[in-house]
Design a protein around this motif. Structure first.
Motif, PDB file in Angstrom:
ATOM      1  N   GLY A  40      -2.395   6.163   2.218  1.00  0.00           N
ATOM      2  CA  GLY A  40      -1.557   5.008   1.903  1.00  0.00           C
ATOM      3  C   GLY A  40      -1.446   4.792   0.414  1.00  0.00           C
ATOM      4  N   PHE A  41      -2.562   4.976  -0.291  1.00  0.00           N
ATOM      5  CA  PHE A  41      -2.541   4.800  -1.736  1.00  0.00           C
ATOM      6  C   PHE A  41      -1.702   5.887  -2.402  1.00  0.00           C
ATOM      7  CE2 PHE A  41      -4.246   5.444  -6.000  1.00  0.00           C
ATOM      8  CZ  PHE A  41      -4.026   4.179  -6.510  1.00  0.00           C
ATOM      9  N   ARG A  64       5.699   0.359   9.017  1.00  0.00           N
ATOM     10  CA  ARG A  64       4.733  -0.083   8.015  1.00  0.00           C
ATOM     11  C   ARG A  64       5.244  -1.256   7.188  1.00  0.00           C
ATOM     12  NH1 ARG A  64       4.097   2.584   2.693  1.00  0.00           N
ATOM     13  NH2 ARG A  64       5.704   3.870   3.595  1.00  0.00           N
ATOM     14  N   ARG A  65       6.536  -1.286   6.850  1.00  0.00           N
ATOM     15  CA  ARG A  65       7.045  -2.282   5.914  1.00  0.00           C
ATOM     16  C   ARG A  65       7.736  -3.481   6.556  1.00  0.00           C
ATOM     17  NH1 ARG A  65       9.504   0.285   0.585  1.00  0.00           N
ATOM     18  NH2 ARG A  65       9.486  -1.916   0.131  1.00  0.00           N
ATOM     19  N   ILE A  66       8.218  -3.344   7.784  1.00  0.00           N
ATOM     20  CA  ILE A  66       9.036  -4.409   8.381  1.00  0.00           C
ATOM     21  C   ILE A  66       8.393  -5.048   9.602  1.00  0.00           C
ATOM     22  CG2 ILE A  66      11.244  -4.900   9.505  1.00  0.00           C
ATOM     23  CD1 ILE A  66      12.457  -2.709   7.688  1.00  0.00           C
ATOM     24  N   ASN A  88       2.577  -3.418   0.699  1.00  0.00           N
ATOM     25  CA  ASN A  88       3.125  -2.776  -0.509  1.00  0.00           C
ATOM     26  C   ASN A  88       4.646  -2.748  -0.513  1.00  0.00           C
ATOM     27  OD1 ASN A  88       0.670  -2.181  -1.749  1.00  0.00           O
ATOM     28  ND2 ASN A  88       0.411  -0.373  -0.464  1.00  0.00           N
ATOM     29  N   VAL A  89       5.260  -3.892  -0.315  1.00  0.00           N
ATOM     30  CA  VAL A  89       6.719  -3.991  -0.333  1.00  0.00           C
ATOM     31  C   VAL A  89       7.152  -4.278  -1.765  1.00  0.00           C
ATOM     32  CG1 VAL A  89       8.721  -5.233   0.541  1.00  0.00           C
ATOM     33  CG2 VAL A  89       6.779  -4.806   2.044  1.00  0.00           C
ATOM     34  N   ILE A 147       5.451  -6.540 -10.061  1.00  0.00           N
ATOM     35  CA  ILE A 147       4.290  -6.595  -9.196  1.00  0.00           C
ATOM     36  C   ILE A 147       3.042  -6.534 -10.054  1.00  0.00           C
ATOM     37  CG2 ILE A 147       5.447  -5.631  -7.184  1.00  0.00           C
ATOM     38  CD1 ILE A 147       4.255  -2.967  -7.827  1.00  0.00           C
ATOM     39  N   PRO A 148       1.966  -7.132  -9.704  1.00  0.00           N
ATOM     40  CA  PRO A 148       1.616  -7.810  -8.462  1.00  0.00           C
ATOM     41  C   PRO A 148       1.790  -9.327  -8.523  1.00  0.00           C
ATOM     42  CG  PRO A 148      -0.372  -7.471  -9.707  1.00  0.00           C
ATOM     43  CD  PRO A 148       0.772  -6.940 -10.545  1.00  0.00           C
TER      44      PRO A 148
END
Length: 191
Positions: A40-41, A64-66, A88-89, A147-148
């Motif tokens: 993921g990183f 993963r994002r939605i 992480n969006v 970000i962040p």
């Protein structure tokens, strides 16, 4: 003695911290799990520093994002801040101006790609609309741009999801690409 000055302090720091494991942290009273693998990183790092075209959409990226699982109440005022950080969006080095999280299964969202076209909220492109009502959260950026430090206002919605879909050659079918809107059903007037 000469000292090396670099503008790439974050990558250098990450190289130095590479042997350390990420620890569990708490953010605004919500638990964030530690990274169990570096996959993921690595995805985050590649997308964060990429300058070329974005990766093609995939089922995994949409999930993963939605899509979110039941658990944290969708009406919570800190929902977007927590989920956007957790999932992480972002777009390059910037916060996204708006985002949707949906409480539904991927298969149901994918079926929406084969529904009829309706106008998108911007009136330009064609969107597909879900046949059933969907619960979700609309996130609107209120603070920061990098970000962040992104801060969002969260709005619970229950309505029909409008999505755009794209063809994926590897699996030879349409897949969800972006969420355009979550339209609340019209309210009936009392006589």
């Amino acid at each position: 003695m000469r000292m090396l000055i670099t503008t790439y302090s974050l990558p250098l720091l990450l190289l130095l911290l590479q042997p350390l494991q990420f620890q569990e942290v708490y953010y605004e009273d919500y638990y964030l799990p530690a990274y169990r693998s570096t996959e993921g990183f690595e995805d985050f790092w590649v997308e964060f520093h990429s300058t070329g075209p974005t990766r093609p959409p995939s089922k995994e990226k949409v999930k993963r994002r939605i899509l979110v699982n039941p658990g944290m109440p969708l009406g919570d005022s800190g929902y977007c801040n927590y989920q956007i950080m957790r999932k992480n969006v972002y777009y390059k080095h910037s916060c996204v101006t708006e985002h949707y999280f949906l409480l539904m299964q991927y298969d149901e969202l994918e079926k929406t790609c084969y529904n009829g076209f309706v106008p998108c909220k911007n009136g330009i492109r064609k969107c597909n609309r879900s046949k059933n009502l969907v619960e979700g959260v609309y996130c609107n950026l209120t603070e920061a741009s990098d970000i962040p430090m992104c801060r969002y206002e969260s709005f619970y919605r229950r309505g029909y999801v409008l999505i755009t879909c794209t063809w994926q050659n590897e699996i030879q079918k349409l897949i969800p690409y972006t969420i355009n809107d979550l339209v609340e059903p019209p309210k009936h007037k009392s006589p």
